[in-house]
Design an enzyme around this catalytic site. Structure first.
Site, PDB file in Angstrom:
ATOM      1  N   TYR A 172      11.850  -8.139   4.526  1.00 38.14           N
ATOM      2  CA  TYR A 172      10.507  -7.555   4.422  1.00 38.14           C
ATOM      3  C   TYR A 172      10.542  -6.300   3.556  1.00 38.14           C
ATOM      4  CZ  TYR A 172       6.091  -5.394   5.903  1.00 38.14           C
ATOM      5  OH  TYR A 172       4.847  -4.809   5.929  1.00 38.14           O
ATOM      6  N   LYS A 176       8.635  -5.709  -0.132  1.00 37.38           N
ATOM      7  CA  LYS A 176       7.641  -4.673  -0.381  1.00 37.38           C
ATOM      8  C   LYS A 176       8.073  -3.755  -1.519  1.00 37.38           C
ATOM      9  CE  LYS A 176       4.576  -5.970   2.603  1.00 37.38           C
ATOM     10  NZ  LYS A 176       3.292  -6.555   2.134  1.00 37.38           N
TER      11      LYS A 176
END
Length: 256
Positions: A172, A176
């Protein structure tokens, strides 16, 4: 062409729940001059959400729906065609849809987890934005907002005394960080055409993203409505001084 084309046309991906849904509601409630398109991966769910939103007494603008799965090129193409046919242009694209399949216990990401996370969090916004750039160019003030996270900040994780460095979620986080680069690249490429682009961190709020909604509530974590308010500020032009940057709620700005 729809009469709503006279309004400011805003597309919110992942608009059927969490931050996306709150954003749809807040923007549509802010002014009769907004038309918000709910980007819904599941059309049946989206139609139910649309009826619920339209029934709210706070709604001043108008709302519609488009089937949009940013992981599927055919869905992106069809959505872009529908938006063009109905409105002729797009004024604001909010790339909100994202996933976090990790639980926070993983020290290292698996290949399948990396693939699925990057597919939704990076490849989807990149390909979708490219498909919608021609419609955004027809706007007098085109805006792109990529919903990221402070967990994608290399500066934040490099400060080993900070809370951000202690969080795991490696796939994750990497996705990002890549999304943040996409923002910087988009702004570099499109600012000459009058585009304004931001990365936006919605904050640690109550959502279903981490499958820990009740735990977050018990912790006293803020509502995702606060994230939606921050996005509305950008749409309204209240964060124009930070264009091209990494912004957050409450006027905050992060380092990449």
């Amino acid at each position: 062409m729809s009469s709503a084309s006279q309004k400011e046309i805003v597309l919110v991906t992942g608009g059927t729940n969490g931050i996306g849904l709150d954003t749809v509601i807040y923007i549509a409630s802010a002014s009769p001059n907004y038309h918000v398109i709910v980007g819904a991966r599941n059309l049946s769910k989206g139609e139910t959400v649309l009826k619920d939103v339209q029934a709210k007494s706070s709604i001043q603008g108008t709302v519609s729906i488009v089937q949009l799965d940013a992981n599927e090129d055919s869905s992106i193409t069809a959505a872009a065609k529908k938006i063009e046919q109905e409105f002729g242009r797009l004024d604001v694209l909010i790339n909100n849809a994202g996933i976090c399949p990790e639980t926070g216990t993983e020290q290292w990401p698996s290949r399948p987890t990396l693939r699925s996370t990057f597919e939704t969090n990076v490849f989807g916004p990149a390909v979708l934005t490219e498909a919608l750039v021609p419609l955004l160019k027809r706007s007098s003030a085109p805006k792109i907002i990529n919903v990221s996270s402070v967990l994608g900040s290399i500066s934040a994780i490099s400060d080993h005394s900070g809370a951000s460095s202690r969080a795991t979620f490696p796939a994750y986080r990497m996705s990002k960080t890549a999304l943040n680069m996409l923002t910087a690249y988009q702004y570099c490429q499109l600012k000459g055409d009058g585009f304004k682009v931001w990365t936006y961190c919605p904050g640690f709020v109550v959502t279903d993203l981490g499958r820990d909604r009740e735990q977050r509530k018990d912790m006293g974590v803020e509502s995702s409505e606060t994230s939606a308010k921050g996005l509305l500020q950008i749409v309204r032009g209240e964060r124009d001084a930070d264009v091209g940057g990494f912004v957050a709620r409450y006027g905050q700005k992060y380092e990449w």
